[in-house]
Motif scaffolding. Structure first.
Motif, PDB file in Angstrom:
ATOM      1  N   GLY A   1      17.412  -0.870  -9.059  1.00  0.00           N
ATOM      2  CA  GLY A   1      16.140  -1.508  -8.380  1.00  0.00           C
ATOM      3  C   GLY A   1      15.881  -2.872  -8.443  1.00  0.00           C
ATOM      4  N   THR A   2      17.264  -3.434  -8.537  1.00  0.00           N
ATOM      5  CA  THR A   2      16.930  -5.140  -8.411  1.00  0.00           C
ATOM      6  C   THR A   2      17.858  -5.636  -7.203  1.00  0.00           C
ATOM      7  OG1 THR A   2      17.243  -5.040 -10.745  1.00  0.00           O
ATOM      8  CG2 THR A   2      17.836  -7.215  -9.729  1.00  0.00           C
ATOM      9  N   TYR A   3      17.050  -6.742  -6.580  1.00  0.00           N
ATOM     10  CA  TYR A   3      17.712  -7.256  -5.417  1.00  0.00           C
ATOM     11  C   TYR A   3      18.517  -8.448  -5.864  1.00  0.00           C
ATOM     12  CZ  TYR A   3      14.130  -5.182  -2.632  1.00  0.00           C
ATOM     13  OH  TYR A   3      13.053  -4.260  -1.839  1.00  0.00           O
ATOM     14  N   TYR A   4      19.692  -8.690  -5.241  1.00  0.00           N
ATOM     15  CA  TYR A   4      20.590  -9.576  -5.553  1.00  0.00           C
ATOM     16  C   TYR A   4      20.927 -10.383  -4.425  1.00  0.00           C
ATOM     17  CZ  TYR A   4      21.529  -7.406 -10.051  1.00  0.00           C
ATOM     18  OH  TYR A   4      21.656  -6.963 -11.245  1.00  0.00           O
ATOM     19  N   LEU A   5      20.938 -12.062  -4.514  1.00  0.00           N
ATOM     20  CA  LEU A   5      21.346 -13.001  -3.503  1.00  0.00           C
ATOM     21  C   LEU A   5      22.594 -12.662  -2.978  1.00  0.00           C
ATOM     22  CD1 LEU A   5      20.520 -15.425  -2.093  1.00  0.00           C
ATOM     23  CD2 LEU A   5      21.288 -16.856  -3.748  1.00  0.00           C
ATOM     24  N   SER A   6      22.403 -12.124  -1.906  1.00  0.00           N
ATOM     25  CA  SER A   6      23.847 -11.734  -1.125  1.00  0.00           C
ATOM     26  C   SER A   6      24.111 -12.527   0.036  1.00  0.00           C
ATOM     27  CB  SER A   6      23.944 -10.061  -0.746  1.00  0.00           C
ATOM     28  OG  SER A   6      22.585 -10.206   0.078  1.00  0.00           O
ATOM     29  N   HIS A   7      23.349 -13.039   0.542  1.00  0.00           N
ATOM     30  CA  HIS A   7      23.424 -13.867   1.750  1.00  0.00           C
ATOM     31  C   HIS A   7      22.757 -15.314   1.554  1.00  0.00           C
ATOM     32  CE1 HIS A   7      24.143  -9.835   3.255  1.00  0.00           C
ATOM     33  NE2 HIS A   7      24.782 -10.615   4.179  1.00  0.00           N
ATOM     34  N   PRO A   8      23.348 -15.940   0.706  1.00  0.00           N
ATOM     35  CA  PRO A   8      22.423 -17.525   0.782  1.00  0.00           C
ATOM     36  C   PRO A   8      22.745 -18.385   2.096  1.00  0.00           C
ATOM     37  CG  PRO A   8      24.667 -17.291  -0.538  1.00  0.00           C
ATOM     38  CD  PRO A   8      24.299 -16.134  -0.135  1.00  0.00           C
ATOM     39  N   ASN A   9      21.769 -19.007   2.003  1.00  0.00           N
ATOM     40  CA  ASN A   9      21.735 -20.114   3.078  1.00  0.00           C
ATOM     41  C   ASN A   9      21.987 -19.682   4.423  1.00  0.00           C
ATOM     42  OD1 ASN A   9      21.225 -22.716   4.271  1.00  0.00           O
ATOM     43  ND2 ASN A   9      23.064 -23.312   3.886  1.00  0.00           N
ATOM     44  N   MET A  10      21.229 -18.449   4.909  1.00  0.00           N
ATOM     45  CA  MET A  10      21.737 -17.921   6.144  1.00  0.00           C
ATOM     46  C   MET A  10      21.485 -18.959   7.288  1.00  0.00           C
ATOM     47  SD  MET A  10      20.179 -13.958   5.696  1.00  0.00           S
ATOM     48  CE  MET A  10      21.274 -13.079   6.911  1.00  0.00           C
ATOM     49  N   ARG A  11      22.443 -18.810   8.254  1.00  0.00           N
ATOM     50  CA  ARG A  11      22.493 -19.761   9.410  1.00  0.00           C
ATOM     51  C   ARG A  11      22.887 -18.968  10.870  1.00  0.00           C
ATOM     52  NH1 ARG A  11      19.734 -24.120   9.015  1.00  0.00           N
ATOM     53  NH2 ARG A  11      21.034 -25.421  10.588  1.00  0.00           N
ATOM     54  N   PHE A  12      22.015 -19.062  11.597  1.00  0.00           N
ATOM     55  CA  PHE A  12      22.415 -18.704  12.968  1.00  0.00           C
ATOM     56  C   PHE A  12      23.729 -19.341  13.581  1.00  0.00           C
ATOM     57  CE2 PHE A  12      20.103 -15.550  15.509  1.00  0.00           C
ATOM     58  CZ  PHE A  12      18.853 -15.187  14.901  1.00  0.00           C
ATOM     59  N   PRO A  13      24.448 -18.654  14.184  1.00  0.00           N
ATOM     60  CA  PRO A  13      25.725 -19.515  14.834  1.00  0.00           C
ATOM     61  C   PRO A  13      25.039 -20.218  16.086  1.00  0.00           C
ATOM     62  CG  PRO A  13      26.617 -17.299  14.140  1.00  0.00           C
ATOM     63  CD  PRO A  13      25.022 -17.250  13.890  1.00  0.00           C
ATOM     64  N   GLU A  14      25.352 -21.233  16.345  1.00  0.00           N
ATOM     65  CA  GLU A  14      24.959 -22.119  17.442  1.00  0.00           C
ATOM     66  C   GLU A  14      25.026 -21.238  18.934  1.00  0.00           C
ATOM     67  OE1 GLU A  14      24.280 -26.759  16.484  1.00  0.00           O
ATOM     68  OE2 GLU A  14      25.740 -25.929  17.933  1.00  0.00           O
ATOM     69  N   ASN A  15      26.252 -20.687  18.891  1.00  0.00           N
ATOM     70  CA  ASN A  15      26.676 -19.961  19.942  1.00  0.00           C
ATOM     71  C   ASN A  15      27.009 -18.525  19.593  1.00  0.00           C
ATOM     72  OD1 ASN A  15      27.043 -22.043  22.312  1.00  0.00           O
ATOM     73  ND2 ASN A  15      28.384 -22.677  20.567  1.00  0.00           N
ATOM     74  N   GLY A  16      26.868 -17.489  20.496  1.00  0.00           N
ATOM     75  CA  GLY A  16      27.231 -16.033  20.314  1.00  0.00           C
ATOM     76  C   GLY A  16      27.549 -15.478  21.557  1.00  0.00           C
ATOM     77  N   THR A  17      28.088 -14.065  21.187  1.00  0.00           N
ATOM     78  CA  THR A  17      28.186 -13.242  22.777  1.00  0.00           C
ATOM     79  C   THR A  17      27.857 -11.967  22.634  1.00  0.00           C
ATOM     80  OG1 THR A  17      30.190 -12.530  21.345  1.00  0.00           O
ATOM     81  CG2 THR A  17      30.723 -14.424  22.557  1.00  0.00           C
ATOM     82  N   ILE A  18      26.791 -11.835  21.812  1.00  0.00           N
ATOM     83  CA  ILE A  18      25.686 -10.530  22.008  1.00  0.00           C
ATOM     84  C   ILE A  18      24.316 -10.964  22.586  1.00  0.00           C
ATOM     85  CG2 ILE A  18      24.781  -8.737  20.496  1.00  0.00           C
ATOM     86  CD1 ILE A  18      26.857  -9.270  18.402  1.00  0.00           C
ATOM     87  N   TYR A  19      24.150  -9.988  23.631  1.00  0.00           N
ATOM     88  CA  TYR A  19      22.597 -10.127  23.984  1.00  0.00           C
ATOM     89  C   TYR A  19      22.015  -8.834  23.881  1.00  0.00           C
ATOM     90  CZ  TYR A  19      24.261  -8.013  28.398  1.00  0.00           C
ATOM     91  OH  TYR A  19      24.785  -6.835  29.427  1.00  0.00           O
ATOM     92  N   SER A  20      20.869  -8.861  23.394  1.00  0.00           N
ATOM     93  CA  SER A  20      19.852  -7.565  22.993  1.00  0.00           C
ATOM     94  C   SER A  20      18.822  -7.635  23.881  1.00  0.00           C
ATOM     95  CB  SER A  20      19.430  -7.812  21.458  1.00  0.00           C
ATOM     96  OG  SER A  20      20.429  -7.817  20.622  1.00  0.00           O
ATOM     97  N   VAL A  21      18.791  -6.710  24.836  1.00  0.00           N
ATOM     98  CA  VAL A  21      17.631  -6.477  25.888  1.00  0.00           C
ATOM     99  C   VAL A  21      17.665  -5.122  26.319  1.00  0.00           C
ATOM    100  CG1 VAL A  21      18.993  -7.390  27.851  1.00  0.00           C
ATOM    101  CG2 VAL A  21      16.436  -7.360  27.852  1.00  0.00           C
TER     102      VAL A  21
END
Ligand code: P6P
Length: 338
Positions: free
Chosen positions: A193-213
């Motif tokens: 029941g403990t949360y651990y820091l798994s994704h420090p300092n998350m950043r959006f990549p400036e570019n991507g190839t996935i579109y969600s609509v």
């Protein structure tokens, strides 16, 4: 400085307490109460198929949507936890017609924060075992302490948020949040029941190839959105992109933030202001996106600068990797706003 992985959420909150302008400890307690409520909801979500909690609660919410039992359960769990911790003076929820006033221990309205929440985003996915999420947004009240909260405490532009985050109940349960100093993700170890820091300092990549609509609504989209979708599907340069749409904003957003991508829920003739709610879906996700180097707009203006006028108001929403959102905005801005 990037925080060390495997820090627990509790340790992280304490270590970063001073970063928060109003470091009175109340925001820390508030984040802790959200952490607790998330564990309670996670427990139910993870066994939804086993108990009579699936299916329709037999009621509809202010949005006119059928309330799923887990919607109601999650809504009650967050409201109860936030109320018991005596930190907030008011709560607004997608599942509640109006905001809820919360009095402190001395029956006074002297708590400092208001919370706006979508307790279970993507709830249509519940019965088919696809990931869902909770979205929260936190502001300091603007009315005098000691007086009852008013609608003005909730109708603040997103650029006034002091914290925002989401919980994703997926293959693992994560809390991802910001207090204006970057974005960090914590994964729940359900065994303890403990949360651990798994994704420090998350950043959006400036570019991507996935579109969600939801391309099922394509014929109803504004021309600029249609043009952008055709751009994504063209054979030129680094395209065609990949289309991924889960039907849960939290899940699509989370994947896009990790892999790079764009999420679009535009306005249509049927929904002239779009479907997503400004206060407890778009503003918190926009705050997180910008803190992670991404962008969020309605195609024409920054989401966080929109001055709200109604608690459940909707807005067209384009959010994700900086360069992808800018490209989509360029297509949209060739046409007058519809
Ligand atoms: P549609 C869920 O109801 C939600 O608010 C978002 O989480 C999701 O991305 C969107 O609506 C799905 O809407 O109309 O494509 O089913």
């Amino acid at each position: 400085m990037t925080p060390q992985k495997n820090t627990t959420l509790g340790e992280f909150i304490i270590e970063n307490q001073s970063e928060f302008r109003y470091s009175s400890g109340e925001l820390s307690r508030l984040i802790n109460s959200i952490r607790l409520a998330a564990k309670v909801v996670n427990h139910e979500v993870n066994k939804a198929g086993l108990v009579d909690i699936l299916g329709d609660a037999g009621d509809t919410n202010v949005q006119g949507e059928d309330q799923q039992k887990l919607d109601v359960y999650a809504n009650n769990a967050f409201i109860k936890t936030l109320t018991n911790r005596e930190i907030v003076c008011g709560i607004a929820s997608e599942e509640e017609d109006d905001f809820i006033t919360i009095k402190g221990r001395n029956e006074k309205n002297d708590n400092k924060y208001v919370v706006l929440i979508d307790p279970l985003d993507g709830s249509s996915n519940i019965d088919v075992n696809v990931s869902v999420g909770t979205i929260f947004s936190i502001y300091r009240r603007v009315t005098p302490e000691g007086t009852p909260v008013t609608i003005d405490d909730f109708l603040q532009p997103g650029n006034k948020q002091v914290a925002a985050g989401y919980i994703i109940y997926g293959t693992s349960t994560m809390i991802v949040y910001t207090t204006g100093h970057g974005v960090n993700g914590f994964t729940l170890n359900p065994a303890i029941g403990t949360y651990y820091l798994s994704h420090p300092n998350m950043r959006f990549p400036e570019n991507g190839t996935i579109y969600s609509v939801n391309e099922g609504n394509y014929v109803h989209f504004p021309q600029g959105v249609k043009d952008y979708i055709k751009y994504c599907q063209s054979e030129e340069e680094d395209r065609p992109y990949t289309s991924r749409y889960i039907g849960s904003l939290v899940s699509d957003f989370h994947r896009n933030m990790i892999k790079g991508g764009i999420y679009i829920y535009p306005n249509t003739a049927k929904d002239p202001n779009g479907k997503l709610r400004l206060l407890y879906e778009c503003n918190p996700m926009a705050f997180i996106a910008e803190q992670a180097g991404g962008k969020a707009s309605n195609g024409f203006e920054r989401i966080l600068d929109i001055q709200p006028t109604e608690l459940h108001q909707r807005t067209p929403f384009i959010c994700g990797s900086l360069n992808m959102v800018q490209k989509a905005e360029a297509f949209m801005q060739k046409h007058k706003r519809s």
